[in-house]
Design a protein around this motif. Structure first.
Motif, short mmCIF file in Angstrom:
data_model
loop_
_atom_site.label_atom_id
_atom_site.label_comp_id
_atom_site.label_asym_id
_atom_site.label_seq_id
_atom_site.Cartn_x
_atom_site.Cartn_y
_atom_site.Cartn_z
N THR A 138 -0.45 -24.06 7.75
CA THR A 138 0.15 -23.03 8.60
C THR A 138 1.60 -23.39 8.90
OG1 THR A 138 -1.95 -22.52 9.63
CG2 THR A 138 0.02 -21.90 10.85
N ARG A 139 2.49 -22.43 8.66
CA ARG A 139 3.91 -22.61 9.00
C ARG A 139 4.42 -21.49 9.88
NH1 ARG A 139 6.01 -26.25 5.40
NH2 ARG A 139 4.31 -27.45 4.50
N HIS A 140 3.55 -20.47 10.08
CA HIS A 140 3.93 -19.30 10.87
C HIS A 140 2.98 -19.16 12.07
CE1 HIS A 140 5.46 -18.39 6.81
NE2 HIS A 140 6.30 -17.53 7.36
N TYR A 141 3.56 -18.82 13.23
CA TYR A 141 2.77 -18.65 14.45
C TYR A 141 3.18 -17.37 15.15
CZ TYR A 141 1.69 -23.50 13.50
OH TYR A 141 1.28 -24.65 12.87
N ASP A 142 2.20 -16.68 15.71
CA ASP A 142 2.54 -15.46 16.44
C ASP A 142 2.97 -15.80 17.88
OD1 ASP A 142 0.26 -15.84 18.03
OD2 ASP A 142 -0.89 -14.23 17.07
N ALA A 143 3.24 -14.76 18.67
CA ALA A 143 3.81 -14.97 20.01
C ALA A 143 2.84 -15.74 20.92
CB ALA A 143 4.17 -13.62 20.62
N ASN A 144 1.55 -15.73 20.57
CA ASN A 144 0.57 -16.49 21.36
C ASN A 144 0.31 -17.87 20.78
OD1 ASN A 144 0.10 -14.30 23.14
ND2 ASN A 144 -1.16 -13.33 21.55
N GLY A 145 1.09 -18.25 19.79
CA GLY A 145 0.92 -19.58 19.18
C GLY A 145 -0.22 -19.65 18.18
N LYS A 146 -0.79 -18.49 17.82
CA LYS A 146 -1.89 -18.47 16.84
C LYS A 146 -1.33 -18.45 15.42
CE LYS A 146 -5.67 -17.76 19.49
NZ LYS A 146 -5.43 -16.86 20.61
N PRO A 147 -2.02 -19.12 14.49
CA PRO A 147 -1.49 -19.19 13.12
C PRO A 147 -1.53 -17.85 12.38
CG PRO A 147 -3.63 -20.30 13.31
CD PRO A 147 -3.23 -19.93 14.69
N ILE A 148 -0.56 -17.67 11.51
CA ILE A 148 -0.51 -16.51 10.60
C ILE A 148 -0.47 -17.06 9.18
CG2 ILE A 148 0.79 -14.46 9.90
CD1 ILE A 148 2.05 -14.41 12.66
N THR A 149 -1.26 -16.45 8.29
CA THR A 149 -1.31 -16.94 6.90
C THR A 149 -0.02 -16.62 6.15
OG1 THR A 149 -3.69 -16.50 6.92
CG2 THR A 149 -2.66 -16.84 4.76
N LEU A 150 0.46 -17.60 5.39
CA LEU A 150 1.62 -17.42 4.50
C LEU A 150 1.07 -16.80 3.21
CD1 LEU A 150 4.23 -20.26 3.74
CD2 LEU A 150 3.59 -18.50 2.11
N GLY A 151 1.21 -15.46 3.08
CA GLY A 151 0.57 -14.76 1.96
C GLY A 151 1.42 -14.71 0.71
N MET A 152 0.76 -14.61 -0.44
CA MET A 152 1.40 -14.36 -1.74
C MET A 152 2.46 -15.40 -2.09
SD MET A 152 -0.28 -11.60 -2.51
CE MET A 152 0.41 -10.45 -3.68
#
Ligand code: CXF
Ligand code: ZN
Length: 363
Positions: free
Chosen positions: A117-131
């Protein structure tokens, strides 16, 4: 220091993307952080938005882009902040069997960016680095193997299209099939990949460049990119017309850019003896297509798969730049329209309706 940015996040399949404040980490060893200038919308991205291909949600998609190097990780010596660059989803380790054998598009070494994980939303939750890029965002984190420098003669919007659509379509013709001068070439399906296969066949000196689709608008585009013959397969018998054009023999090459069993079957009917079908488009799931066994054996037809145009990015990109400067490769003309990130859902809807060669997001 992690950076704050706007990004288009897919939270639920078949729902509009959400423009969110996202935190992106610094590049680690061998990685490059790009300040995005432009990122294309490819059909493969749209398939994920529609839920036809799955990623762990929430995810950021987008996989062909261009921009400026913002920061580099340890060990990246050939790029520095401010450099104008293009980025591709083609990632390669440079050390495995396939990379060292000149087949980096088949690299099978896992990369940390595939799973970390290298991306986090405003609540600190992970976002998938797609494609392999997460390009629909103000910054993108990629491996240095995915990055090439762009000369000043080429606009970044233009360079952004190279990373997937151009390498896949042009590469299938030039690298995978190695089409010879004077060949008869058929291209089934005239999306972003098909149009690039058409223009590559022209560049390669094909005698016949026969473009096949169901939409007249796409056939007109193919003509502008160098198709010598147009077949609307909804109205005409495409197999018979290809035979008529080729002295009854059939085509030397058929490029199948649509992921459909029917198109693959048709390609065999259009081939001459010892002709070659090149399969580019992916069928949904792991569907199989039937092979005409007797014909394959008795007429020596060949079947080639082509993934990302069998491309070596550092070889291909300078070639494309030169062909573009010589006005032999049309790249600006691939851009249907540009949209700001906030309008990405409109841009995607147009792609979904098959109305764009390439729509791009500009930052
Ligand atoms: C695709 C091929 C299948 C995996 C995702 C990317 N290529 C380009 O769009
Ligand atoms: Zn793509």
């Amino acid at each position: 220091m992690p950076r704050q940015m706007k990004a288009a996040v897919l939270r639920e399949y078949n729902q509009p993307l959400v423009i969110e404040d996202v935190t992106i980490e610094d590049p680690k060893a061998g990685e490059v952080l790009i300040r995005q200038a432009a990122c294309g919308i490819c059909h493969s991205d749209v398939n994920v938005v529609l839920g036809q291909e799955k990623w762990n949600l929430p995810v950021i998609l987008g996989h062909e882009s261009a921009g400026y190097v913002e920061a580099v990780g340890a060990g990246v010596t050939h790029l520095k902040p401010g450099d104008r660059v293009a980025a591709s989803l083609l990632r390669s380790c440079g050390r495995c069997f396939y990379c060292t054998s000149g087949m980096p598009s088949l690299c099978d070494t896992p990369h940390p960016l595939d799973s970390e994980t290298r991306h986090y939303d405003a609540n600190g939750k992970p976002i998938t680095l797609g494609m392999r890029m997460a390009g629909w965002a103000e910054y993108a984190l990629v491996d240095q193997s995915q990055v090439v420098t762009v000369p000043d003669s080429m606009a970044l919007e233009t360079a952004a299209l190279v990373g997937c659509g151009v390498i896949t379509g042009v590469g299938a013709v030039i690298n995978t099939a190695q089409v010879e001068v004077g060949s008869s070439v058929v291209v089934l399906g005239l999306g972003g990949v098909g149009i690039n296969a058409v223009q590559a066949a022209r560049v390669a000196g094909a005698r016949h460049v026969i473009a096949v689709d169901l939409l007249d608008t796409k056939l007109e585009t193919a003509q502008a990119f160098g198709a010598t013959h147009l077949i609307n397969a909804g109205r005409e018998n495409a197999v018979q017309t290809v035979k008529d054009i080729t002295n009854g023999r059939g085509a030397d090459y058929v490029f199948v850019t649509v992921g459909s069993q029917r198109a693959i079957s048709q390609s065999f009917e259009m081939l001459r003896k010892r002709g070659t079908t090149v399969i580019i488009g992916l069928t949904p799931n792991d569907e199989a297509a039937a092979l005409p066994v007797r014909q394959v054996a008795l007429t020596e037809v060949r079947v080639l798969g082509s993934f990302l145009g069998s491309t070596r990015l550092n070889v291909a990109f300078p070639q494309f730049v030169e062909l573009y400067e010589q006005k032999r490769l049309k790249l600006d003309e691939l851009i249907t329209a540009t949209y700001p990130l906030e309008q990405i859902n409109e841009a995607i809807a147009v792609v979904e309706r098959g109305e764009a060669v390439r729509n791009i997001i500009v930052f």
